[in-house]
Design a protein around this motif. Sequence first.
Motif, PDB file in Angstrom:
ATOM      1  N   TRP A 324      53.338  17.101 -21.792  1.00  0.00           N
ATOM      2  CA  TRP A 324      52.642  16.269 -22.772  1.00  0.00           C
ATOM      3  C   TRP A 324      51.301  15.825 -22.206  1.00  0.00           C
ATOM      4  O   TRP A 324      51.253  15.322 -21.100  1.00  0.00           O
ATOM      5  N   PRO A 325      50.187  16.007 -22.940  1.00  0.00           N
ATOM      6  CA  PRO A 325      50.103  16.642 -24.260  1.00  0.00           C
ATOM      7  C   PRO A 325      50.246  18.162 -24.167  1.00  0.00           C
ATOM      8  O   PRO A 325      49.792  18.775 -23.198  1.00  0.00           O
ATOM      9  N   THR A 326      50.887  18.720 -25.164  1.00  0.00           N
ATOM     10  CA  THR A 326      51.163  20.150 -25.178  1.00  0.00           C
ATOM     11  C   THR A 326      49.874  20.958 -25.292  1.00  0.00           C
ATOM     12  O   THR A 326      49.043  20.700 -26.162  1.00  0.00           O
ATOM     13  N   GLN A 327      49.722  21.938 -24.400  1.00  0.00           N
ATOM     14  CA  GLN A 327      48.551  22.817 -24.425  1.00  0.00           C
ATOM     15  C   GLN A 327      49.034  24.263 -24.507  1.00  0.00           C
ATOM     16  O   GLN A 327      49.390  24.875 -23.497  1.00  0.00           O
ATOM     17  N   VAL A 328      49.078  24.778 -25.725  1.00  0.00           N
ATOM     18  CA  VAL A 328      49.552  26.146 -25.958  1.00  0.00           C
ATOM     19  C   VAL A 328      48.618  26.902 -26.903  1.00  0.00           C
ATOM     20  O   VAL A 328      49.045  27.779 -27.649  1.00  0.00           O
ATOM     21  N   ASP A 329      47.329  26.561 -26.880  1.00  0.00           N
ATOM     22  CA  ASP A 329      46.350  27.297 -27.687  1.00  0.00           C
ATOM     23  C   ASP A 329      46.224  28.717 -27.147  1.00  0.00           C
ATOM     24  O   ASP A 329      46.494  28.989 -25.972  1.00  0.00           O
ATOM     25  N   SER A 330      45.809  29.634 -27.992  1.00  0.00           N
ATOM     26  CA  SER A 330      45.646  31.020 -27.556  1.00  0.00           C
ATOM     27  C   SER A 330      44.527  31.689 -28.356  1.00  0.00           C
ATOM     28  O   SER A 330      44.226  31.292 -29.487  1.00  0.00           O
ATOM     29  N   VAL A 331      43.921  32.719 -27.742  1.00  0.00           N
ATOM     30  CA  VAL A 331      42.862  33.481 -28.407  1.00  0.00           C
ATOM     31  C   VAL A 331      43.031  34.962 -28.103  1.00  0.00           C
ATOM     32  O   VAL A 331      43.634  35.342 -27.102  1.00  0.00           O
ATOM     33  N   ALA A 332      42.510  35.790 -29.007  1.00  0.00           N
ATOM     34  CA  ALA A 332      42.437  37.233 -28.791  1.00  0.00           C
ATOM     35  C   ALA A 332      40.971  37.602 -28.634  1.00  0.00           C
ATOM     36  O   ALA A 332      40.119  37.176 -29.429  1.00  0.00           O
ATOM     37  N   VAL A 333      40.657  38.375 -27.602  1.00  0.00           N
ATOM     38  CA  VAL A 333      39.272  38.729 -27.296  1.00  0.00           C
ATOM     39  C   VAL A 333      39.086  40.235 -27.443  1.00  0.00           C
ATOM     40  O   VAL A 333      39.823  41.028 -26.831  1.00  0.00           O
ATOM     41  N   ASP A 334      38.102  40.619 -28.239  1.00  0.00           N
ATOM     42  CA  ASP A 334      37.769  42.035 -28.428  1.00  0.00           C
ATOM     43  C   ASP A 334      36.956  42.506 -27.217  1.00  0.00           C
ATOM     44  O   ASP A 334      35.854  42.005 -26.970  1.00  0.00           O
ATOM     45  N   PRO A 335      37.479  43.472 -26.437  1.00  0.00           N
ATOM     46  CA  PRO A 335      36.776  43.906 -25.216  1.00  0.00           C
ATOM     47  C   PRO A 335      35.490  44.676 -25.513  1.00  0.00           C
ATOM     48  O   PRO A 335      34.659  44.838 -24.616  1.00  0.00           O
ATOM     49  N   ARG A 336      35.303  45.123 -26.746  1.00  0.00           N
ATOM     50  CA  ARG A 336      34.122  45.920 -27.071  1.00  0.00           C
ATOM     51  C   ARG A 336      32.857  45.077 -27.156  1.00  0.00           C
ATOM     52  O   ARG A 336      31.769  45.541 -26.835  1.00  0.00           O
ATOM     53  N   ASN A 337      33.034  43.809 -27.598  1.00  0.00           N
ATOM     54  CA  ASN A 337      31.854  42.951 -27.736  1.00  0.00           C
ATOM     55  C   ASN A 337      32.064  41.559 -27.145  1.00  0.00           C
ATOM     56  O   ASN A 337      31.208  40.690 -27.273  1.00  0.00           O
ATOM     57  N   MET A 338      33.232  41.351 -26.520  1.00  0.00           N
ATOM     58  CA  MET A 338      33.579  40.064 -25.913  1.00  0.00           C
ATOM     59  C   MET A 338      33.478  38.907 -26.908  1.00  0.00           C
ATOM     60  O   MET A 338      32.936  37.838 -26.617  1.00  0.00           O
TER      61      MET A 338
END
Length: 457
Positions: A324-338
């Motif tokens: 706590w506080p919960t930190q479970v954010d996530s992202v997807a990154v395109d390797p072609r253009n970052m």
Amino acid sequence: MSNQNNIKTADSSSNAVRLLITRLHFYVGLFVGPFIFVAALTGVFYIVTPQLESALYKEVLTTQSSGEYKTLTEQIAAAKSNLNEELTLFAVRPAPEQGDTTRIMFLDPSAGLSGARALFIDPVTLALKGNLPVYGTSGILPFRTTIDYLHRQLLLGEFGRYYSELAASWLWFTAFGGLFIWIKGGKQNQAKFASRTVFLSKRRRHGQLGLILFIGLLFVSATGLTWSKWAGGNIGEVRKTLGWVTPSVSLSLTSETLPMDEHAEHKHHSSHVNEPKAPITNEHLFDQVLAVARAAGIDANKLEIKPPKSADKAWFVREIDRSWPTQVDSVAVDPRNMKVISRSDFASFPVVAKLIRWGIDAHMGILFGVANQILLTVFGLALCLMIIWGYKMWWMRRPAAGQTAKPLLQAWNKLPPKGKLVSLIVAILLSACLPVMGVSLIVFLLIDAWRWQQLAK
């Protein structure tokens, strides 16, 4: 006269229901009690392992070095130089704080239960600090993994999961059944508070402790069922139908969405063994992807970076701090253009998804840190004590030689026709939702039918 008959009928029906629930409560306590006891005790063992793990693997998890961190590319190269065979790199967990090691994680079929291996690298000197199997979202190590599997399946493989599902399936019923019996006791329970006899004293303590633990019993039962094999699958389908699925990022560069699994902590990493290897390693991109994720708001100290498994997939960066506080954010990154092409932020989760996340983490003792551990430890030990008191009560009230207690089917037979129909419908619905509960109920009835036959002789 008719009113008196109606009152007598209602009283008779109420007594029949009470007797039925009392007998079923007894059966569950007698036959399922040992499974609940073992689940509670092994759960306590698991809850207290974080500090033990930190002490046991201190030399692996920490370093005395200080200074500027080397790049992730350099740390990965250092890890690979210490491998005796070529393994597939599937994740990197940068050192969370100064004095911690970086985990370079590989798929490894020889890693036992986890199917994954981590090489622990000093981020300053690039020295190898350890080489161990790791398991789950929090990356637990061999000692804690063994305790985890002991709790889940008694180290018996998939077959062993039935024991924990049996315990979780009946735990909520014992809680409601005990509450019902207590309420129906009425003035009798008040008398038991004043009584000093040995039996009534144990019965009083058993009932009082059950009342204190009531909410916890329901919570542990509900969250435990989500991990079970049969009931857990049914719960998952219900969640999909109701739209209670946890939001997740899309890793596909062509818009395909991958589901998020809240139970990754307890999931078997061996599933990675059969996954295809990434056609292009692109190890030099780890630092760039991390920088992009940081700029996009992935700011937790504890995070994991996963390269794509194929050319049409994005890189995956997620926070893994379940406290706590919960930190479970996530992202997807395109390797072609970052560029970040998809994201999932805990703050925007629906309320139900947040409650599910918090419930699972609280069950595991990681949501509120030490306070969570203490609470669950006290709860688990109290539950074990309540079961012991229950067995003492049964032993003191066991039928004398040659006698047999009134069977469950006899109590059911005293129900009015409507009561019998309702009880059958409820039993069928519960058996469909909780298959292990349904099978065990059939076993109870077979045993009870034999006992009734013995009573009739």
